[in-house]
Design a protein around this motif. Structure first.
Motif, short mmCIF file in Angstrom:
data_model
loop_
_atom_site.label_atom_id
_atom_site.label_comp_id
_atom_site.label_asym_id
_atom_site.label_seq_id
_atom_site.Cartn_x
_atom_site.Cartn_y
_atom_site.Cartn_z
N LEU A 109 -7.72 43.08 2.75
CA LEU A 109 -7.42 41.53 2.18
C LEU A 109 -6.06 41.49 1.60
O LEU A 109 -5.66 42.08 0.62
N ASP A 110 -5.67 40.22 1.93
CA ASP A 110 -4.71 40.34 1.98
C ASP A 110 -4.01 39.12 1.02
O ASP A 110 -4.43 38.03 1.86
N HIS A 111 -3.46 38.90 -0.34
CA HIS A 111 -3.98 38.04 -1.07
C HIS A 111 -2.70 37.80 -1.22
O HIS A 111 -2.19 36.52 -2.60
N ARG A 112 -1.96 37.70 -0.34
CA ARG A 112 -0.07 37.68 -0.77
C ARG A 112 0.84 36.66 0.06
O ARG A 112 -0.69 35.95 0.99
N GLN A 113 0.88 34.99 -0.28
CA GLN A 113 1.44 33.77 0.50
C GLN A 113 1.56 34.78 1.75
O GLN A 113 2.55 35.72 1.84
N HIS A 114 1.62 33.44 2.80
CA HIS A 114 1.80 33.48 4.07
C HIS A 114 1.26 34.77 4.89
O HIS A 114 2.44 34.92 5.83
N ALA A 115 0.16 35.84 4.20
CA ALA A 115 -0.35 36.77 4.90
C ALA A 115 -0.47 36.50 7.24
O ALA A 115 -1.17 35.90 6.86
N PRO A 116 0.26 37.15 7.45
CA PRO A 116 -0.81 37.35 8.82
C PRO A 116 -2.11 37.47 9.07
O PRO A 116 -2.42 36.50 10.40
N PHE A 117 -2.45 38.38 8.50
CA PHE A 117 -4.08 39.00 8.45
C PHE A 117 -4.42 37.97 7.31
O PHE A 117 -4.74 39.50 6.70
N PRO A 118 -5.20 37.73 6.73
CA PRO A 118 -5.53 37.44 5.06
C PRO A 118 -6.48 37.85 5.32
O PRO A 118 -7.04 38.82 4.45
N VAL A 119 -7.57 38.09 6.04
CA VAL A 119 -8.74 39.77 6.07
C VAL A 119 -8.79 39.58 7.34
O VAL A 119 -8.46 39.20 8.24
N GLN A 120 -9.27 41.11 7.28
CA GLN A 120 -9.35 41.92 8.23
C GLN A 120 -10.19 43.25 8.16
O GLN A 120 -10.69 43.18 7.07
N VAL A 121 -12.12 42.54 9.09
CA VAL A 121 -12.94 43.86 8.65
C VAL A 121 -13.61 44.38 10.05
O VAL A 121 -13.11 44.05 10.72
N GLN A 122 -14.10 45.45 9.56
CA GLN A 122 -14.19 46.54 11.14
C GLN A 122 -15.53 47.34 10.32
O GLN A 122 -15.31 47.79 9.13
N ASP A 123 -16.40 48.07 10.91
CA ASP A 123 -17.81 48.40 10.99
C ASP A 123 -17.55 49.59 11.82
O ASP A 123 -17.24 49.76 13.00
N VAL A 124 -17.31 51.06 11.49
CA VAL A 124 -16.72 52.22 11.47
C VAL A 124 -18.45 53.32 12.17
O VAL A 124 -18.72 53.70 10.38
N CYS A 125 -18.95 52.99 13.15
CA CYS A 125 -20.30 53.99 12.82
C CYS A 125 -20.34 55.40 13.09
O CYS A 125 -19.77 55.87 13.75
N THR A 126 -20.55 56.24 12.85
CA THR A 126 -21.16 57.85 13.05
C THR A 126 -22.65 58.14 12.38
O THR A 126 -23.14 58.03 12.10
N MET A 127 -22.47 58.54 13.72
CA MET A 127 -23.62 59.41 14.27
C MET A 127 -23.84 60.84 13.89
O MET A 127 -23.44 61.77 13.80
N VAL A 128 -24.88 60.91 12.57
CA VAL A 128 -25.27 62.50 12.52
C VAL A 128 -26.16 63.44 12.46
O VAL A 128 -27.25 62.22 11.75
N LYS A 129 -26.70 64.66 12.80
CA LYS A 129 -27.79 65.11 13.20
C LYS A 129 -27.59 65.42 11.99
O LYS A 129 -26.65 66.62 11.75
N PHE A 130 -28.60 66.12 11.45
CA PHE A 130 -29.66 66.64 10.44
C PHE A 130 -30.50 68.58 10.51
O PHE A 130 -30.99 68.01 11.57
N ARG A 131 -29.93 69.13 10.58
CA ARG A 131 -30.67 70.49 10.86
C ARG A 131 -31.97 70.07 10.35
O ARG A 131 -32.20 69.50 9.01
#
Length: 197
Positions: A109-131
């Motif tokens: 979240l870019d809380h500066r004035q005139h921010a080119p991208f005020p809010v950027q969000v992304q989900d990164v999925c990781t698959m984990v196999k347990f022993r």
């Protein structure tokens, strides 16, 4: 100099962000992290990452705030932070020999004035196999590492790596709690430079 704030009290996230060699502060947001009814794990993680950043931004004008959250899921059920030994053991028993999806959401979240991208969000999925480990081994692991503040009860950066069979992800830091590949792209979009040329 832009003020950079990590909206987290997590030591793991602080250690990861420090790798980028920016000066930053950590401020813990106070909010209810419970999933909402009908919300998917990915939606929960994305909402909480953004809410954490927004809570901190209210009192930090002119700053760039980083929020992150992680939700594990198995068979459509959300697996949160266990909080204690008994709950952690139940989680590991449920996940043994199985593949678990860890959704690590990121918000800048870019809380500066005139921010080119005020809010950027992304989900990164990781698959984990347990022993497939015995109850005795799982109990012993938990007594040593006590990962009761970690979704899924395993710290891959510690002894938890011994209970994991495989990890599949586009971002090796996502499982630890802060996807640095995604984050560096977002910070570049916000105009931050990593190198003095």
């Amino acid at each position: 100099m832009t003020r950079l704030i990590l909206a987290s009290s997590s030591v793991y996230r602080r250690e990861l962000l420090a790798r980028l060699q920016f000066a930053f502060e950590s401020i813990a947001p106070e909010l209810d992290e419970s999933p909402r009814s009908g919300e998917s794990p990915e939606q929960t993680a994305l909402r909480l990452a953004q809410e954490k950043a927004v809570v901190i931004a209210k009192n930090q004008p002119g700053s760039i705030i980083i929020g992150s959250d992680q939700v594990a899921t198995l068979d459509g059920l959300q697996i949160g932070k266990p909080g204690n030994h008994e709950a952690a053991l139940r989680q590991l028993q449920l996940m043994r020999g199985r593949e678990v999806a860890f959704h690590t959401a990121l918000c800048v979240l870019d809380h500066r004035q005139h921010a080119p991208f005020p809010v950027q969000v992304q989900d990164v999925c990781t698959m984990v196999k347990f022993r497939s480990l015995s109850d005795a081994e799982l109990d012993a692991y938990l007594r040593i590492e006590q990962p009761y503040d970690c979704a899924g009860s395993a710290k891959n950066e510690g002894l938890g790596i011994t209970i994991i069979e495989s990890i599949k992800s586009d971002d090796p830091t996502a499982l630890t709690g802060l996807p640095l590949i995604a984050l560096t792209s977002m910070l570049r979009n916000a105009g931050l430079s990593f190198f003095k040329l």
